[in-house]
Design an enzyme around this catalytic site. Structure first.
Site, mmCIF file in Angstrom:
data_model
loop_
_atom_site.group_PDB
_atom_site.id
_atom_site.type_symbol
_atom_site.label_atom_id
_atom_site.label_comp_id
_atom_site.label_asym_id
_atom_site.label_seq_id
_atom_site.Cartn_x
_atom_site.Cartn_y
_atom_site.Cartn_z
ATOM 1 N N GLY A 349 0.866 -1.649 -0.009
ATOM 2 C CA GLY A 349 -0.273 -0.072 -0.156
ATOM 3 C C GLY A 349 0.727 1.149 0.187
ATOM 4 O O GLY A 349 0.473 2.193 -0.888
ATOM 5 N N HIS A 385 -0.529 6.322 8.810
ATOM 6 C CA HIS A 385 0.278 4.602 9.458
ATOM 7 C C HIS A 385 2.053 5.244 8.644
ATOM 8 O O HIS A 385 2.628 4.822 9.851
ATOM 9 C CB HIS A 385 -0.040 3.535 8.134
ATOM 10 C CG HIS A 385 0.712 2.532 9.018
ATOM 11 N ND1 HIS A 385 -0.067 1.336 8.888
ATOM 12 C CD2 HIS A 385 1.805 1.952 8.463
ATOM 13 C CE1 HIS A 385 0.950 0.355 9.242
ATOM 14 N NE2 HIS A 385 1.965 0.456 8.549
ATOM 15 N N GLU A 386 1.928 5.307 7.353
ATOM 16 C CA GLU A 386 3.088 5.556 7.305
ATOM 17 C C GLU A 386 3.852 7.177 8.143
ATOM 18 O O GLU A 386 5.400 7.016 8.088
ATOM 19 C CB GLU A 386 3.609 6.376 5.313
ATOM 20 C CG GLU A 386 2.716 5.418 4.999
ATOM 21 C CD GLU A 386 3.478 3.871 4.994
ATOM 22 O OE1 GLU A 386 4.274 3.527 5.124
ATOM 23 O OE2 GLU A 386 2.143 2.651 4.538
#
Length: 966
Positions: A349, A385-386
């Site tokens: 992703g 998230h990143e």
């Protein structure tokens, strides 16, 4: 900068610097690469995966250091100076290549006459018969080279010396190489896209977990942190990006080519897997008024995507999410820039490369007129998230891959906190239950599951590491950290993270380091726990699975047992804790307040859990704990009565939990299957998304088991009766489908209403979707279908139609310029009921010009979800396995996801034997699919038993309920 200049001078004095070789080297690359590929196709005996319950006896450990998969501890890198020149056009042999050289400065910490450094699929230039040149920086004598070679199985360049390196001295190793800029989505690779009819090439990277060694020789382990000085040589008209900011590019001439050379500032000290570089002709959008004036934020993508504003949403949310994490960690963002780039071809992703985060286009780009609210949520959560990794993972890095769960589970959990801050009306803290927890509980209830944390010695080979990138690591990791945060409070959890990051910044850790800091925060806050954080949490991470807690509301007796979907399955993964957990139980009674109790043993008694004659009790409030709950039959009946009379009295997450627990308890033979089915009867009055979505997923298991049998008709009739009120509710709420619901979850549940109504034949639904689709077919330039409803409408219309509808959708897919729209069409194409179209579509999956390699797995799995497509997909995978494994291996295909996806319906002895035969036929080339194959075998066996036991009563129940009055 000073250090980088010093390295260059030292290299000039002590190393043989040759010009980058041309045609002969390129030809040599093709030969070497072919040999490596051939060797890799015949896999030597290896240590079996620790997750396999049928592992053979482990072979004796290798004797030579270069035969081991872990680097020796004798050398430690200090810095790298890497220069790379990717060719964005094929050479005379039709190959895309990159040329480069690298100098690594390393310190000798233990005397050794061996230099072992990772190198994979690189053709190294020879210097006086050796593949590297050795130098030194502190005046020590440079040993002469005895011999050097590439050790293919362990992916090493081995340099043997005539005399040892001296402990405490610093040396340099210079290598020059050519590699293939392949389309395999790993290492330094090639991505292609078409713009204005012109095919364009991007050179980009994906190093995690073990592919930095495909870009240049390096000490490719997460604990081997270093500083990187990167230089990229690239064509005019392109831009070069890397982790750090670039200096001003300069024009150069090399081998007769007029090129640009871009040098970058030195990176922070970091792991090789976080390195990134991109050469492309993309452009970017930036906001000079962002709240981080000291941090340059840029969103990069294809020029048309940026011009259309597809990067605006990501740009808008990056600043606030960075602000959230700075406050959450009490630590400023460690870098001076945050570049985020959307790539046409990308296996995962996204990837948290420090300062240059790479994404699939669908995970970064958003177009309000075309993309759905689900697309928008995906962008927000992936960015969150990143960005969470910029501290947790990048600034502080786990020592080895066995603790990957801590890195990814943590980022998954806090991504919902960051997204909730960026989009406070979405209720993201609740949606983690649906998106992460409910699904992974099904996986972790298998005897072939695995603990979150493994021993370092059990995770050695690249395929062992790759197999860890699964739902246990991400979703269960998130679930147990969420549970921990709940029982020590989020404020204390955050405080522990802050001191953890401060102590270990730019270093490596193991999970016990985090437990220690969280314990310090607990003690400082005065929270009294009967056991330490480490003692409690080790039971959740060092043994697989989770408990089912059974509460008897007549006596107050509470028990726990290891929950298995198939109670007859054999668990041969030993546990020092004997599958016993320390369980934080929360509950409410009728009209009561939340209470909490710790279950530290197999059983206990708590009289506070006893009930009066008409009272009910629900435990595990908001599913904060990672466990299932069973009750005595009287409390189950009272809960079902409450759902039927006034379901809103039970919190919405717990309404979903009651459904999910009941269905899974029924599969485990702990309650009757008809009890589970009864939990869905109140849905004809329910309009909230979470209970409906949970029921849909659980009923989907019944469809998988019975959609080829006589149960299917009555089951469809029952679901039609239940969903009709929901369909009519949304028809009214949206004023006959002309408005979009305001609430985020209502937008999701509108999709559920139409999807279920059309699939079960609710009057007017199919006419609605096929009518919308036909309008689009009649005027392809104007698509008036609501963005949220597109996939549902496409799938319904393609399923109801024939080749005309399919060919039209295929044409629209090929011409789509927005990735999220292409994804919807790509998935919907698998909904056709025409076997020949599905077979044609499967063949397209092997042609990267039709279906990108990154999408091959998901497309095959989508076809397998179709009851007509499932046997076709399974036959296809078996027939094409050699090709899939060898040409789509590495990062371009999730073999675990593929095996899991195409075997979901398996429930017969014949299918079980087919799986066994597949395992036997491909014993030498299963790679990361091996654990999933074991899970598929276990799941199939459990399905066989379940169908045999439940088919008759399920048929009877659906027949009775379908014919009963509303």
């Amino acid at each position: 900068m000073g250090k980088g200049l010093f390295i260059s001078k030292a290299v000039a004095v002590t190393c043989v610097v040759a010009a980058i070789s041309a045609v002969a080297t390129i030809i040599g690359l093709a030969v070497v690469y072919a040999k490596e590929k051939t060797k890799n196709e015949v896999t030597p005996p290896t240590t079996p995966s620790p997750t396999s319950p049928t592992s053979p006896t482990t072979p004796s450990p290798p004797k030579e250091p270069w035969q081991r998969y872990r680097l020796p501890d004798s050398l430690v890198p200090v810095s790298y100076e890497v220069k790379l020149w990717p060719w964005l056009e094929p050479n005379a042999d039709g190959m895309y290549i990159f040329k480069g050289n690298s100098t690594v400065v390393f310190k000798c910490v233990k005397e050794t006459d061996l230099i072992i450094i990772h190198s994979n699929k690189l053709n190294l230039t020879s210097f006086e018969g050796h593949q590297a040149a050795l130098g030194c920086l502190n005046g020590a004598t440079v040993p002469s080279l005895k011999k050097s070679w590439l050790e293919i199985p362990t992916q090493y360049l081995v340099v043997q010396l005539n005399s040892p390196l001296i402990a405490g001295s610093t040396y340099t190793l210079f290598t020059e190489f050519v590699g293939e800029l392949a389309d395999d989505l790993g290492g330094f690779y090639r991505s292609e896209y078409k713009e204005d009819g012109v095919i364009k090439v991007v050179a980009t990277t994906q190093m995690q977990p073990t592919d930095a060694r495909k870009a240049f020789p390096c000490f490719d382990e997460p604990a081997m942190k270093a500083v990187f000085y990167i230089t990229l040589i690239h064509p005019h008209g392109t831009v070069a990006l890397s982790n750090a900011m670039n200096y001003n590019p300069v024009n150069i001439t090399l081998d007769g080519h007029n090129l640009i050379q871009t040098r970058f500032e030195p990176t922070e000290i970091m792991s090789t897997y976080l390195l990134a570089f991109v050469v492309c002709d993309f452009t970017f959008t930036t906001n000079t008024t962002n709240p981080h004036a000291d941090v340059l934020i840029r969103i990069w993508a294809r020029r048309k995507a940026i011009e259309e504003g597809q990067g605006n949403y990501a740009l808008e949310k990056t600043g606030p999410i960075l602000t959230f994490f700075e406050n959450y960690y009490k630590s400023p963002y460690p870098l001076n820039k945050s570049d985020q780039i959307a790539l046409p071809d990308f296996s995962a992703g996204a990837m948290e490369n420090w300062g240059l985060i790479t994404y699939r286009e669908t995970a970064l780009l958003y177009n309000p007129g075309v993309s759905s609210n689900g697309d928008k949520e995906w962008v927000a959560t992936v960015i969150s998230h990143e960005l969470a990794h910029m501290w947790f993972g990048n600034l502080v890095t786990t020592r080895w891959w066995n603790d990957l769960w801590l890195n990814e589970g943590f980022a998954t959990y806090v991504s919902y906190l960051g997204a909730n801050y960026a989009e406070p009306t979405w209720n993201m803290k609740d949606l983690i239950v649906l998106n992460e927890i409910i699904g992974v509980m099904t996986v972790d209830a298998l005897a072939s599951s695995h603990p979150l944390s493994s021993k370092e010695e059990d995770i050695l080979k690249p395929e062992d590491i790759s197999a860890l990138f699964d739902s246990i690591t991400y979703s269960k990791g998130a679930a147990v950290l969420r549970m921990l945060s709940e029982f020590i409070t989020e404020a204390v959890f955050s405080k522990g993270l802050q001191t953890y990051l401060e102590e270990f910044k730019y270093k490596n850790t193991v999970y016990t380091d985090l437990w220690r800091h969280l314990q310090m925060a607990v003690d400082e806050a005065g929270i009294k726990l009967q056991h330490s954080v480490e003692t409690i949490m080790n039971r959740w991470i060092l043994q697989m699975g989770f408990p089912v807690v059974t509460i008897n509301t007549k006596t107050g007796r509470i028990t726990q047992n290891h929950f298995l979907l198939d109670p007859d399955s054999v668990v041969d993964t030993p546990s020092v804790y004997n599958y016993e957990w320390f369980v934080p139980i929360t509950w409410i009674k009728t009209g009561g307040v939340e209470q909490q109790y710790w279950l530290f043993n197999k059983e206990a008694t708590n009289t506070n859990m006893t009930l009066g004659a008409n009272d009910w009790l629900v435990a595990n409030l908001d599913m904060k704990g990672f466990y299932r709950v069973n009750y005595d039959s009287e409390n189950w009946d009272r809960l079902l009565t409450k759902l039927s009379s006034k379901h809103q009295d039970i919190p919405v997450i717990n309404r979903a939990q009651i459904i999910d627990d009941a269905f899974n308890l029924a599969r485990a033979k702990m309650v009757d299957t008809t009890l589970a089915l009864r939990t869905t009867k109140f849905l004809n009055k329910e309009v909230e998304y979470m209970p409906w979505e949970t029921a849909s997923r659980n009923l989907n298991y019944f469809f998988l088991m019975f959609d080829r049998s006589e149960v299917y008709g009555p089951m469809q009739a029952y679901l039609k009766k239940q969903v009709t009120p929901l369909f009519n509710y949304f028809k009214e709420l949206t004023v006959n489908w002309t408005k979009i619901p305001e609430k985020h979850t209502d937008q999701y549940n509108q999709v559920n209403a139409i999807s279920k109504a059309c699939s079960t034949g609710v009057e007017g639904c199919e006419e609605l979707t096929t009518g919308w689709f036909r309008e689009w077919m009649n005027n392809p330039a104007k698509n008036n279908i609501s963005a949220n409803l597109k996939y549902t409408v496409y799938c319904s219309a393609i399923a109801a139609g024939g080749v005309d509808e399919w060919d039209f959708a295929w044409s629209m897919y090929k011409n789509a310029t927005i990735a999220s729209e292409a994804d919807k069409l790509m998935s919907a194409l698998s909904c056709t009921k025409q076997p020949w179209l599905l077979n044609r579509y499967l063949e397209y999956c092997l042609d990267p010009k039709k279906i990108r390699k990154q999408d091959a797995t998901s497309t095959i799995v989508s076809i397998a979800r179709n009851s007509i497509g499932q046997p076709l997909a399974w036959d296809f995978v078996r027939a094409k396995w050699d090709h899939l494994f060898n040409d789509y291996g590495g990062a371009s295909m999730s073999f675990g996801g593929l095996i899991n996806g195409v075997t979901q319906r398996f429930s017969s002895e014949f299918e079980y034997k087919q799986l066994l035969q597949f395992k036997e036929d491909n014993a030498g080339q299963l790679g990361s699919a091996a654990p999933s194959l074991e899970q598929a075998l276990e799941r199939t066996e459990a399905n066989m038993k379940w169908v045999a036991m439940n088919k008759d009563q399920v048929l009877q129940w659906f027949q009775s309920e379908a014919s009963s009055p509303v």
